[in-house]
Design a protein around this motif. Structure first.
Motif, PDB file in Angstrom:
ATOM      1  N   ASN A  62      68.877  40.275 -11.131  1.00  0.00           N
ATOM      2  CA  ASN A  62      69.481  41.621 -10.852  1.00  0.00           C
ATOM      3  C   ASN A  62      68.283  42.336  -9.980  1.00  0.00           C
ATOM      4  OD1 ASN A  62      71.372  43.395 -10.972  1.00  0.00           O
ATOM      5  ND2 ASN A  62      70.265  44.579 -12.612  1.00  0.00           N
ATOM      6  N   SER A 122      75.279  44.820 -10.487  1.00  0.00           N
ATOM      7  CA  SER A 122      74.438  45.644 -11.114  1.00  0.00           C
ATOM      8  C   SER A 122      75.156  46.561 -12.316  1.00  0.00           C
ATOM      9  CB  SER A 122      73.350  46.319 -10.539  1.00  0.00           C
ATOM     10  OG  SER A 122      73.921  47.246  -9.973  1.00  0.00           O
ATOM     11  N   VAL A 171      75.285  41.530 -14.350  1.00  0.00           N
ATOM     12  CA  VAL A 171      73.987  41.646 -15.262  1.00  0.00           C
ATOM     13  C   VAL A 171      74.422  42.096 -16.640  1.00  0.00           C
ATOM     14  CG1 VAL A 171      73.599  44.144 -14.553  1.00  0.00           C
ATOM     15  CG2 VAL A 171      71.486  42.374 -15.580  1.00  0.00           C
TER      16      VAL A 171
END
Lengths: 178, 196
Positions: free
Chosen positions: B15, A34, B5
């Motif tokens: 994600n 992320s 991501v």
């Protein structure tokens, strides 16, 4: 005999250095997928923003606090990485406790203090920690651990500040713990 | 190349799914390391249980080294990851308030959720406190806004602020962590009689 066995099983924890390596891998996985580290208070802030927007939308619109949360997150306030991570955290904690035989409703405290006092201290500690986590832009997870992993200066400062203060105040709160 | 991501290797929805999986691992590790017990956590401040120092610093070193090596191998672009900004005043002040909350409540936010998940009522009350504290900060935001935004140093890395390379700083941190672990083991032996 049976109770002794349960007791020792209950107190059996992971080797702390192995636990640390695994926790480090969690941090790496978070950054790798992320681009952000794990955190704990972000999800709570999301819940509060959701509540404020639903109940008092006028106040939410004029709040600098809400605006700061909303800037990187224009969609639904709960559609956030940290909120999903937090649902996982609770699930993971529950599963680990279930496998280790530690699931039990109880108030854990030192025998020298009452349950009421423990709960009062927990409430006060929570209020301070919640407030401080907003002032310091994250807690032990989001600011200190995640921050240190990417060498953020602020992460190191917050870590030293949290642990330093707790050590400095330990003497005053000793009756609660030892 | 990561972050996945940002490079659009995975979608925003995937994600969020991995966030849940990573969170599950996070909660599992916290609970199984004993972080679901406030008395184990507070032990570090009295010397009878140093699990917090051991887990925390091992994790920080592992996370830092892993990311540095992955960057070296070209697996992750560290210029795209989020480095927490440094606001000097609020980083210190926030840490002081959190430290007081830690010694009083015996949890930090992440550990309180892993403890509440296995039924610790004191942790649930701590979480109620967290909501109140965050709410108070939000409600009085204009009062402490100036303090919150003071001394903005940007997304500064500690290695840059000390004028050294990331690798050299990492080495120093590993040496410091080793000293901390040695100290932790020594203290635990000394206070072994207080053990839970």
């Amino acid at each position: 005999m049976e109770s002794n066995r349960t007791e020792s099983r209950e107190n059996r924890y992971l080797n702390p250095y192995l636990g640390g390596v695994l926790l480090g891998l969690v941090v790496i996985a978070a950054f790798y997928t992320s681009g952000r580290g794990p955190g704990a208070t972000g999800a709570l802030k999301g819940l509060i923003v959701t509540g404020v927007e639903a109940v008092v939308p006028e106040a939410a619109a004029s709040s600098g606090f809400v605006a700061e949360y909303r800037e990187p997150l224009p969609g639904h306030p709960l559609r956030s990485w940290l909120v999903f991570q937090m649902m996982g955290l609770i699930t993971g904690g529950f599963l680990s406790g279930a496998f280790a035989g530690r699931l039990k409703f109880r108030i854990e405290h030192n025998y020298r203090i009452t349950s009421e006092r423990r709960l009062l201290m927990a409430l006060g500690g929570g209020i301070l920690f919640g407030f401080g986590s907003q002032l310091g832009r994250g807690c032990t997870s989001g600011a200190a651990l995640s921050g240190m992993s990417v060498l953020s200066l602020g992460g190191f400062i917050t870590m030293v500040s949290i642990f330093g203060t707790a050590f400095a105040l330990a003497w005053f709160f000793r009756k609660n713990w030892i | 190349m990561g972050p996945l991501v940002i490079y659009e290797v995975i979608s925003e929805n995937i994600n969020l799914l991995t966030a849940f999986i990573i969170g599950t691992a996070f909660g599992w590790v916290l609970e199984s390391s004993g972080f679901s017990s406030s008395r184990k956590l507070a032990g570090v401040f009295y010397g009878y249980d140093m699990v917090v120092l051991k887990v925390f610093f091992t994790a920080a070193v592992t996370g830092m080294l892993g990311l540095l090596f992955m960057s070296l191998f070209g697996w992750i672009d560290l210029s795209l990851v989020y480095v927490n900004p440094t606001f000097l005043t609020s980083a210190i002040a926030g840490g002081v308030v959190m430290g007081a909350g830690f010694i009083m409540g015996g949890f930090c936010p992440g550990t309180s959720f892993s403890a509440a998940a296995i039924g610790k009522i004191d942790a649930m009350v701590f979480i109620v406190g967290l909501f109140i504290g965050i709410g108070l900060f939000g409600a009085g935001y204009s009062i402490w806004q100036e303090l919150y935004l003071a001394a903005d140093m940007g997304h500064l890395k500690i290695s840059d602020s000390l004028g050294m390379s990331d690798g050299l700083f990492a080495l120093l941190l590993i040496l410091a962590a080793s000293a901390i672990f040695y100290f932790a083991e020594m203290v635990e032996r000394k206070f072994a009689s207080h053990r839970l």
